[in-house]
Scaffold this motif. Structure first.
Motif, short mmCIF file in Angstrom:
data_model
loop_
_atom_site.label_atom_id
_atom_site.label_comp_id
_atom_site.label_asym_id
_atom_site.label_seq_id
_atom_site.Cartn_x
_atom_site.Cartn_y
_atom_site.Cartn_z
N MET A 117 0.86 -1.09 -0.07
CA MET A 117 0.04 -0.06 -0.08
C MET A 117 0.85 1.33 0.09
SD MET A 117 -2.90 -1.18 2.80
CE MET A 117 -4.08 -0.01 2.43
N ALA A 118 2.01 1.12 0.62
CA ALA A 118 2.83 2.29 0.51
C ALA A 118 3.44 2.52 -0.58
CB ALA A 118 4.07 2.17 1.68
N TYR A 119 3.83 1.47 -1.56
CA TYR A 119 4.35 1.39 -2.78
C TYR A 119 3.28 2.17 -3.73
CZ TYR A 119 5.95 -0.19 -7.32
OH TYR A 119 6.60 -0.35 -8.60
N ASP A 120 2.03 1.82 -3.40
CA ASP A 120 0.98 2.23 -4.45
C ASP A 120 0.92 3.70 -4.08
OD1 ASP A 120 -1.66 2.16 -5.72
OD2 ASP A 120 -2.36 2.65 -3.92
N ARG A 121 0.85 4.19 -2.88
CA ARG A 121 0.99 5.42 -2.67
C ARG A 121 2.11 6.45 -3.32
NH1 ARG A 121 -3.09 7.45 -3.18
NH2 ARG A 121 -3.46 5.58 -4.38
N TYR A 122 3.20 5.73 -3.38
CA TYR A 122 4.43 6.16 -3.86
C TYR A 122 4.21 6.45 -5.62
CZ TYR A 122 8.88 6.15 -6.19
OH TYR A 122 9.92 6.19 -7.09
N LEU A 123 3.74 5.60 -5.93
CA LEU A 123 3.65 5.68 -7.56
C LEU A 123 2.49 6.58 -7.79
CD1 LEU A 123 3.49 1.80 -8.57
CD2 LEU A 123 5.16 3.56 -9.07
N ALA A 124 1.40 6.63 -6.96
CA ALA A 124 0.08 7.52 -7.30
C ALA A 124 0.73 8.82 -7.20
CB ALA A 124 -1.00 7.53 -6.50
N ILE A 125 1.56 9.32 -6.02
CA ILE A 125 1.84 10.67 -5.93
C ILE A 125 3.17 11.24 -6.60
CG2 ILE A 125 2.74 12.07 -4.18
CD1 ILE A 125 0.62 10.80 -2.23
N CYS A 126 4.26 10.29 -6.78
CA CYS A 126 5.43 10.53 -7.35
C CYS A 126 5.60 10.34 -8.65
CB CYS A 126 6.60 9.90 -6.48
SG CYS A 126 6.72 10.40 -4.96
N GLN A 127 4.90 9.31 -9.21
CA GLN A 127 4.82 9.13 -10.60
C GLN A 127 3.38 9.04 -11.23
OE1 GLN A 127 7.09 5.72 -11.61
NE2 GLN A 127 8.66 6.32 -10.32
N ILE B 223 11.07 4.58 3.41
CA ILE B 223 11.67 5.11 2.31
C ILE B 223 10.59 5.69 1.25
CG2 ILE B 223 12.99 4.58 0.06
CD1 ILE B 223 14.44 2.71 1.65
N SER B 224 9.27 5.02 1.12
CA SER B 224 8.26 5.44 0.18
C SER B 224 7.87 6.68 0.71
CB SER B 224 7.03 4.50 0.24
OG SER B 224 7.60 3.15 -0.43
N TYR B 225 7.65 7.09 1.77
CA TYR B 225 6.94 8.06 2.33
C TYR B 225 7.90 9.22 2.43
CZ TYR B 225 2.51 6.60 3.53
OH TYR B 225 1.06 6.14 3.16
N VAL B 226 9.17 9.19 2.30
CA VAL B 226 10.12 10.29 2.27
C VAL B 226 10.16 10.82 1.04
CG1 VAL B 226 12.77 10.67 1.84
CG2 VAL B 226 11.99 9.25 3.89
N VAL C 88 6.60 12.77 0.59
CA VAL C 88 6.61 13.96 1.22
C VAL C 88 7.50 14.90 0.42
CG1 VAL C 88 7.55 15.25 3.12
CG2 VAL C 88 6.44 13.14 3.59
N ALA C 89 8.63 14.43 -0.14
CA ALA C 89 9.40 15.37 -0.86
C ALA C 89 8.67 15.88 -2.33
CB ALA C 89 10.63 14.86 -1.41
N ALA C 90 7.48 14.95 -2.55
CA ALA C 90 6.85 15.12 -3.94
C ALA C 90 5.89 16.15 -3.70
CB ALA C 90 6.35 14.06 -4.75
N VAL C 91 5.18 15.93 -2.23
CA VAL C 91 4.06 16.67 -2.06
C VAL C 91 4.54 18.28 -1.69
CG1 VAL C 91 2.35 17.03 -0.21
CG2 VAL C 91 2.66 14.78 -0.99
N ARG D 112 -1.59 19.83 -2.06
CA ARG D 112 -0.95 19.43 -0.92
C ARG D 112 -1.85 18.74 0.18
NH1 ARG D 112 2.31 24.04 -1.36
NH2 ARG D 112 1.22 24.98 0.47
N GLN D 113 -2.84 19.33 0.52
CA GLN D 113 -3.63 18.75 1.62
C GLN D 113 -4.33 17.46 1.04
OE1 GLN D 113 -6.80 21.40 2.62
NE2 GLN D 113 -7.77 20.04 4.51
N ARG D 114 -4.80 17.63 -0.32
CA ARG D 114 -5.34 16.41 -0.75
C ARG D 114 -4.47 15.09 -1.00
NH1 ARG D 114 -8.40 16.01 -6.81
NH2 ARG D 114 -9.02 13.73 -6.64
N ALA D 115 -3.40 15.29 -1.11
CA ALA D 115 -2.29 14.40 -1.37
C ALA D 115 -1.85 13.87 0.17
CB ALA D 115 -0.80 15.06 -2.13
N PHE D 116 -1.87 14.77 0.92
CA PHE D 116 -1.45 14.07 2.17
C PHE D 116 -2.75 13.49 2.76
CE2 PHE D 116 1.98 17.51 3.04
CZ PHE D 116 2.96 16.26 3.29
N SER D 117 -3.88 13.81 2.39
CA SER D 117 -4.92 13.04 3.07
C SER D 117 -5.10 11.76 2.80
CB SER D 117 -6.31 13.69 2.60
OG SER D 117 -6.61 13.66 1.20
#
Length: 322
Positions: free
Chosen positions: A123-133, A221-224, A227-230, A239-244
């Motif tokens: 699930m963390a990897y999924d959030r990484y792909l959705a926000i960073c890529q 690592i995924s959340y680092v 956070v950098a992308a947000v 930013r609020q939508r991404a963090f939510s």
């Protein structure tokens, strides 16, 4: 580490007696009702999430696919432990569990718990792909990939649990019968073994410790990167939508990881020292997860309202009194 000595004419035990929860002996009926309430809330909340994710066409993204798996895991995880504890509060016979039943409970618990650990990483990897890529996300995390990742988590969890169950119950258990814990878990069961448990304790530290730590490192690592992308998003609303979309996952990860660390990094801990953390991640966390994802996610709340409203509208009207 202390080595248990072997005696001649040893015989295998045929049953164990679970210790039950602390502070429940004086008011068993009260604690039975409390556990019944916790179990009912857990089952209702997670089943509602399953129905909502499975029936609402607006919740077809990979995040909700994995949320459905998490709700199913929480439902099963709570069922493995809570009914047995409730039975022990009613009668002393309810605390007795056969040797085979103890092995099954231990396997099921670690199968579900380790699968949940791997699922949080996915699930963390999924959030990484959705926000960073975001541009590659629909292609990379397609339906086949979601099913493949979910299947891998279940398969690894099954193998992981099989290793620990076979190592635990290959040992000779010749008495005593009393397990100083409210369910069959590795540390308290190993304390009853009439054999050297050094290998088992090393495997606990190496397998559970390293695997759990590895998953946690991957999540961090995924959340680092997240956070950098947000922080690069220009609008505050963006930013609020991404963090939510991440706060709910981060919350359940913290609730999941903190209690087991207190137990499995100290294999000889059991009884009172392990009871409180175990209650938290076997009963409280599965109950809280649906609320965390519902309260922090507007899409899930809207879908849940649609499901409940649809249920009320489709219910047959009551027949008029004659």
């Amino acid at each position: 580490m202390a080595v248990k000595t072997e005696y001649p004419n040893q015989t295998m035990v045929s049953y164990f007696c679970l210790g039950g929860l602390m502070y429940t002996a004086e008011h068993p009926t009260l604690f039975f009702l409390l556990l019944l309430l916790i179990y009912s809330i857990t089952m209702t909340g997670n089943l509602l999430i399953l129905l909502t994710v499975g029936s609402d066409p607006h919740l077809r993204s990979p995040m909700y696919h994995f949320l459905g798996h998490l709700s199913f895991l929480d439902t099963c995880l709570c069922t493995v432990t809570v009914p047995r504890v409730m039975a022990g509060l009613l009668t002393l016979d309810g605390r007795v569990i056969s040797f085979e039943g103890c092995a099954v409970q231990l396997y099921c618990f670690h199968f579900l718990a380790s699968t949940e650990c791997f699922l949080y990483t996915v699930m963390a990897y999924d959030r990484y792909l959705a926000i960073c890529q975001p541009l590659q996300y629909p292609v990379t995390m397609n339906r086949q990939m979601c099913a493949r990742l979910a299947g891998i988590t279940w398969a690894i969890g099954a193998v992981h649990s099989a290793i620990h169950t076979s190592l635990t119950f290959r040992l000779l258990y010749c008495g005593p019968h009393h397990i100083a814990h409210f369910f069959c878990d590795i540390p308290p069961v190993l304390k009853l073994a009439c054999a050297d448990t050094t290998i088992n304790e090393i495997v606990i530290l190496a397998n559970i410790g390293i695997v759990a730590a590895g998953c946690l490192v991957l999540i961090v690592i995924s959340y680092v990167f997240i956070v950098a992308a947000v922080l690069e998003i220009r609008t505050a609303k963006g930013r609020q939508r991404a963090f939510s979309t991440c706060t709910a996952h981060l919350t359940v990860v913290l609730l999941y990881y903190m209690p087991p660390v207190c137990i499995y990094l100290q294999p000889r801990s059991s009884g009172a020292g392990a009871g409180a953390p175990a209650v938290f991640y076997t009963m409280v966390t599965p109950m809280l997860n649906p609320f965390i994802y519902t309260l922090r996610n507007k899409e899930v709340k809207r879908a849940l309202r649609r499901l409940l409203c649809q249920g009320f509208l489709e219910s047959p009207p009551s027949s008029p009194a004659p």
